[in-house]
Design an enzyme around this catalytic site. Sequence first.
Site, PDB file in Angstrom:
ATOM      1  N   GLN A 194      -0.879  28.635 -11.652  1.00 57.00           N
ATOM      2  CA  GLN A 194      -1.432  29.884 -12.164  1.00 57.00           C
ATOM      3  C   GLN A 194      -1.906  29.683 -13.607  1.00 57.00           C
ATOM      4  O   GLN A 194      -1.672  28.630 -14.210  1.00 57.00           O
ATOM      5  CB  GLN A 194      -0.374  30.988 -12.057  1.00 57.00           C
ATOM      6  CG  GLN A 194      -0.901  32.401 -12.134  1.00 57.00           C
ATOM      7  CD  GLN A 194      -0.709  33.001 -13.509  1.00 57.00           C
ATOM      8  OE1 GLN A 194       0.019  32.473 -14.340  1.00 57.00           O
ATOM      9  NE2 GLN A 194      -1.380  34.108 -13.758  1.00 57.00           N
ATOM     10  N   ASP A 197      -1.317  30.218 -16.748  1.00 58.72           N
ATOM     11  CA  ASP A 197      -0.626  29.742 -17.951  1.00 58.72           C
ATOM     12  C   ASP A 197       0.252  28.525 -17.664  1.00 58.72           C
ATOM     13  O   ASP A 197       1.129  28.194 -18.452  1.00 58.72           O
ATOM     14  CB  ASP A 197       0.210  30.860 -18.571  1.00 58.72           C
ATOM     15  CG  ASP A 197       1.293  31.379 -17.641  1.00 58.72           C
ATOM     16  OD1 ASP A 197       1.203  31.131 -16.428  1.00 58.72           O
ATOM     17  OD2 ASP A 197       2.232  32.040 -18.124  1.00 58.72           O
ATOM     18  N   LYS A 198      -0.014  27.828 -16.566  1.00 61.22           N
ATOM     19  CA  LYS A 198       0.795  26.668 -16.190  1.00 61.22           C
ATOM     20  C   LYS A 198       0.116  25.359 -16.596  1.00 61.22           C
ATOM     21  O   LYS A 198      -1.043  25.334 -16.998  1.00 61.22           O
ATOM     22  CB  LYS A 198       1.065  26.693 -14.683  1.00 61.22           C
ATOM     23  CG  LYS A 198       1.698  27.991 -14.186  1.00 61.22           C
ATOM     24  CD  LYS A 198       2.987  28.312 -14.908  1.00 61.22           C
ATOM     25  CE  LYS A 198       3.712  29.523 -14.340  1.00 61.22           C
ATOM     26  NZ  LYS A 198       3.016  30.792 -14.559  1.00 61.22           N
ATOM     27  N   SER A 199       0.859  24.252 -16.461  1.00 56.40           N
ATOM     28  CA  SER A 199       0.364  22.952 -16.921  1.00 56.40           C
ATOM     29  C   SER A 199      -0.894  22.514 -16.185  1.00 56.40           C
ATOM     30  O   SER A 199      -1.703  21.766 -16.737  1.00 56.40           O
ATOM     31  CB  SER A 199       1.458  21.890 -16.756  1.00 56.40           C
ATOM     32  OG  SER A 199       2.629  22.247 -17.457  1.00 56.40           O
ATOM     33  N   LEU A 200      -1.029  22.920 -14.936  1.00 55.32           N
ATOM     34  CA  LEU A 200      -2.276  22.763 -14.187  1.00 55.32           C
ATOM     35  C   LEU A 200      -2.793  24.172 -13.927  1.00 55.32           C
ATOM     36  O   LEU A 200      -2.151  24.943 -13.219  1.00 55.32           O
ATOM     37  CB  LEU A 200      -2.052  22.035 -12.857  1.00 55.32           C
ATOM     38  CG  LEU A 200      -1.496  20.610 -12.927  1.00 55.32           C
ATOM     39  CD1 LEU A 200      -1.252  20.062 -11.528  1.00 55.32           C
ATOM     40  CD2 LEU A 200      -2.434  19.694 -13.691  1.00 55.32           C
TER      41      LEU A 200
END
Length: 416
Positions: free
Chosen positions: A206, A208-211
């Site tokens: 999603q 705000d995640k690292s991917l």
Amino acid sequence: MFTSEETGLAVEGGPAARTEPWPTYDKGDVFISPEDEAAVIKAVRSRLYFRYDHRSYEETCTGRFERRLAERFGARHALACSSGTTAISLALLAGGLEPGSPVACPAFTFAATPSAIILAGHTPVLVECDADLHMDVADLKRVLDEGAKAVVVVHMRGFASDMPAICELAGEYGVPVVEDAVPALGARIGDRHLGTFGDFGAFSTQSDKSLNTGEGGFLLTDDPEAYARATVFSGAYEDRMNRHFEGTPPPVDDLAYPIFSFRMDEIRAALADALLDRLPDRLALHHRNYEHVAQCLGEISGITLRTPVAPRAYLGEALVFRLEGASPEQCAWFARALCAEGVDARALGDRGDKNVRSFWNWRFLVGPDADAARAALPRTARYVSEAIDIPLSANLTPRDCDDLVTAVRKVLPALG
């Protein structure tokens, strides 16, 4: 108590510590390259957006992404899906629990964790957290003694839970462990990735995640039969489950389970696969930023930083600290004052905020009486009520980090 003519606080009309917007995903802050954009355009132009088309598994964007995930994390199987929430649900569905089973999860987590347990047809049972906002292993034992049939452990705000202790305890009771690594994609304990300690690891891609693919997620497991069931539940119908296996697939009847269309599409998979190339760079920046800020704030009296369960066992995409002994009203004021200084901050226990990281706001689970909910889990209520949460983008510069420290130093004395 909150005013001082000498502080010059921005919240009181003084000059702010910084004037540039604090970079966050909802303002368009992304960690993306032209190569990542080109991968998406290529997928769009292919006109093949469904993962189960005429191509073989290896030729699809989703299939390639899953293979690379399995290699990177050292797992036997990876399944790309529509969200981190569905990844948790798929793990519980594939684990074969009896419908309506009690499932332990921490009281300090995002509302998606208990929601995923409910989505899988089970009942969340909340476990207290400790002063560092990690799942309390002693309280987990209590919940297991009372009959919990599985554990969903969360690496909340990117900080690892004590996985060796939790897995050892769960093993004594013979219950499976699902790691909600949604907030900690890429973080490790030692040399081992979070999401690979338990029976399943659930991740999110999603915004705000690292991917960052906007929406999306994936599931890791070493159990081929559970993986096969998860693929069917996710929407691999009419023998499409077989595409995920080289050679003979496990003896799983794909007509024996419902299909929920929890699949990841080809466009998101193309973006995620491209982003995977630069994941180490992003993780290094998160650690650089977090360690710089934490070192500076650790020298300030009145700030209680979280202690990791092992050296560098955190992602670093969020800074959470406690104002130990402060009231919820004081913490809410403190967060507002930081925002006025130009640093986005949130008091997790703000009683006027519908923050779904505060368990007493989960009316779907705890009911409408927030005071009663807090009384039932007093330690977690206290620690969450003292917590300040600040997002740390990988794109922060050293100057941005210094601005954060300056803002905290400026605001803290006004608490009195």
